[in-house]
Write a protein that holds these residues in place. Structure first.
Motif, short mmCIF file in Angstrom:
data_model
loop_
_atom_site.label_atom_id
_atom_site.label_comp_id
_atom_site.label_asym_id
_atom_site.label_seq_id
_atom_site.Cartn_x
_atom_site.Cartn_y
_atom_site.Cartn_z
N GLY A 136 0.54 -0.94 -0.08
CA GLY A 136 0.41 0.04 -0.34
C GLY A 136 1.21 0.93 0.39
N ALA A 137 0.15 2.35 -0.49
CA ALA A 137 1.09 3.93 -0.49
C ALA A 137 0.23 4.19 0.64
N SER A 138 -1.32 4.90 0.87
CA SER A 138 -2.25 4.68 2.03
C SER A 138 -2.80 3.82 3.21
N ALA A 156 -3.02 9.90 -2.21
CA ALA A 156 -1.23 9.24 -2.50
C ALA A 156 -0.88 8.11 -3.55
N HIS A 157 -2.41 8.11 -4.90
CA HIS A 157 -1.59 7.54 -6.01
C HIS A 157 -1.95 8.42 -6.79
N ALA A 158 -1.34 9.47 -6.50
CA ALA A 158 -1.09 10.67 -7.94
C ALA A 158 -0.96 11.85 -7.56
N ARG A 165 -4.12 -3.39 -3.58
CA ARG A 165 -3.64 -2.50 -3.04
C ARG A 165 -3.25 -1.54 -4.11
N SER A 166 -2.65 -0.27 -3.56
CA SER A 166 -2.22 0.76 -4.78
C SER A 166 -0.71 -0.28 -5.97
N GLY A 167 -0.01 -1.04 -5.01
CA GLY A 167 1.30 -1.18 -5.55
C GLY A 167 0.68 -2.76 -5.98
N PHE A 194 -16.08 -6.59 -4.90
CA PHE A 194 -14.41 -6.17 -4.99
C PHE A 194 -13.67 -5.41 -5.53
N LYS A 195 -12.51 -5.02 -4.91
CA LYS A 195 -12.17 -3.17 -5.82
C LYS A 195 -10.68 -3.53 -6.14
N VAL A 196 -10.22 -2.79 -7.11
CA VAL A 196 -9.06 -3.34 -7.59
C VAL A 196 -8.14 -2.22 -8.23
P1 PGA Z 1 -3.57 1.98 -0.87
O1 PGA Z 1 -4.95 2.39 -0.97
O2 PGA Z 1 -3.00 0.46 -1.07
O3 PGA Z 1 -2.02 2.32 -1.38
O4 PGA Z 1 -2.95 1.76 0.46
C1 PGA Z 1 -6.09 2.07 -1.76
C2 PGA Z 1 -6.67 2.17 -0.88
O5 PGA Z 1 -7.08 3.19 -0.44
O6 PGA Z 1 -8.40 1.21 -1.08
#
Ligand code: PGA
Ligand code: ZN
Length: 435
Positions: A41-43, A154-156, A366-368, A387-389
């Motif tokens: 993850g990033a956040s 955090a993704h942009a 996750r974002s990564g 489901f969230k991708v």
């Molecule tokens: P993350 O974000 O994988 O960077 O933590 C995804 C989300 O918040 O759903």
């Protein structure tokens, strides 16, 4: 089939941001093999399992040599000889060996890769696709996707404050249909950006880079993109937001950089409610910060008929936090990220806790990410409902949607798409106003 674990091995591989990550490979006595890669993850929430990174200057400090060594050393020593079908026993062993609440010693990345690889090995030993192995005799639903159109937060590069602007198509008959509609909206959104001279590439999860002047412009543009894609906002296509509010919360204030405003908790929840009434929003994740329980309860009470309120950083895939939040009236849906929990068993326990509370559940990437498809199977096998991708571009995302399509086809006449049934009971289905 002999299911004793005979080999445990890890290697360094690379994720969708070009960061090193851990891949684990488990071999069982009868010859079955399981493999899985840790996402990142990033956040991240304060209380989630933490990845073990090497620090120093190599790979910007993100190296995973120590985590890989933990798998090949201590973890292998503890797991070889155990029954690979005893997921609970394997996961308890990992948690005990580590001894910290957030898996700091062995590394959340080491643990989640091993835990998922053991699960894959067991399913392979049984000769079953993972989703079927998990579902047993039950007939699980195909989950309702939420799919990102614009990235943010955090993704942009914090270009806008809202982290994820997504769409949902709960009235669709199938995953196939949802993805076709999403393709229309994603293309239309790209064209709107291009025509406005604002096309600036894609963000971490494949959504369009959000070159907007305000957070509301992002919401307006997404509503227009649904229309431009040939669909009806608020009737067949709805908006889902991940605010990820912890990212811009400090000292009791919410700082919306793009709108140059600083809000207290009451004003922040008022803003969320205004958005939910002005735009065709059906789902809101982390509308307030991870320790602002009172505000989370206020938003949940106010918006439950209109939109589900999801806890991500707020719940960090932890069953005890789910029950505590439910008691406080905060959230009515839980995001389930296996690497937040650190093991398959702990993530499953959080999902079951949410279901016990009558909540909706969403298995999430996750974002990564990588080519790893484990979460597709968990979302179906655990009957998550949603489901969230990430977005509708980049193959670490598309690989998941495409696997969902394969499974839908394989299920044939038994395929049952969750649709509106995926939401918490308080949500009133049907039309939403549009601006
Ligand atoms: P993350 O974000 O994988 O960077 O933590 C995804 C989300 O918040 O759903
Ligand atoms: Zn989130």
């Amino acid at each position: 089939m002999k299911t004793r674990i005979t080999s445990v091995k890890a290697r360094q591989v690379w994720d969708s941001r070009g960061h090193p990550t851990v891949e684990a490979q488990i071999g069982l006595e009868g010859g079955a093999v399981g493999r899985a890669i840790a996402p990142a993850g990033a956040s991240r929430g304060h209380f989630e399992a933490v990845d073990l990174r090497d620090g120093g200057s190599r790979f910007g400090g993100l190296g995973v040599d120590k985590a890989v060594a933990n798998v090949n050393g201590a973890i292998a020593k503890a797991l070889v000889g155990r029954d690979g079908t005893d997921q609970a026993g394997v996961d308890a062993c990992l948690a005990e060996m580590d001894g910290t609440a957030q898996l700091e010693r062995l590394g959340g990345n080491a643990c989640v890769a091993v835990s998922l690889a053991v699960l894959h090995a067991a399913a392979n030993a049984a000769g079953l696709p993972l989703w079927r192995y998990l579902a047993g005799d039950t007939a699980p639903r195909l989950p309702l996707p939420e799919i990102q159109i614009f990235g943010g937060g955090a993704h942009a590069g914090r270009r806008i404050d809202i982290q994820d602007l997504m769409i949902m198509v709960p009235g669709a008959q199938s995953v196939r249909q949802v993805l076709e509609v999403t393709g229309d909206v994603y293309r239309a959104a790209g064209k709107l950006m291009r025509d406005a001279g604002k096309l600036a590439g894609t963000a971490d999860e494949g959504g369009w880079w959000p070159n907007f002047d305000s957070n509301e412009e992002a919401l307006e543009t997404l509503t227009r993109a649904i229309e431009a894609g040939g669909h009806r906002p608020g009737e067949d296509v709805f908006i889902s937001l991940d605010i990820a509010a912890s990212e811009f919360y400090r000292d009791g204030r919410y700082r919306l950089a793009l709108d140059s405003t600083e809000l207290d908790s009451q004003s922040m929840t008022d803003l969320i409610e205004t958005w939910a009434r002005r735009f065709p929003i059906l789902s809101i994740e982390d509308p307030v910060a991870q320790d602002d329980t009172k505000s989370m309860a206020r938003v949940t009470a106010a918006l439950a008929p209109l939109a589900q309120i999801i806890g991500d950083d707020f719940l960090v895939t932890d069953g005890a936090r789910v029950h505590a939040a439910a008691k406080a009236g905060a959230c009515n849906a839980a995001l389930i990220k296996v690497n937040q929990a650190g093991t398959v068993s702990k993530a499953h326990a959080a999902l079951k806790a949410a279901k016990e509370e009558g909540w909706a559940t969403i298995v999430s990437a996750r974002s990564g990410e990588t080519e790893d498809l484990s979460i597709v199977h968990l979302a179906i096998g655990w009957d998550a409902g949603q489901f969230k991708v990430g977005s509708f571009a980049r193959s670490e995302r598309m690989a998941k949607w495409n696997e969902l399509l394969r499974i839908e086809e394989e299920m044939g006449n038994d395929a049952h798409f969750a649709g509106w049934g995926a939401f918490p009971p308080a949500l009133k289905r049907g039309k939403r106003g549009t601006p």
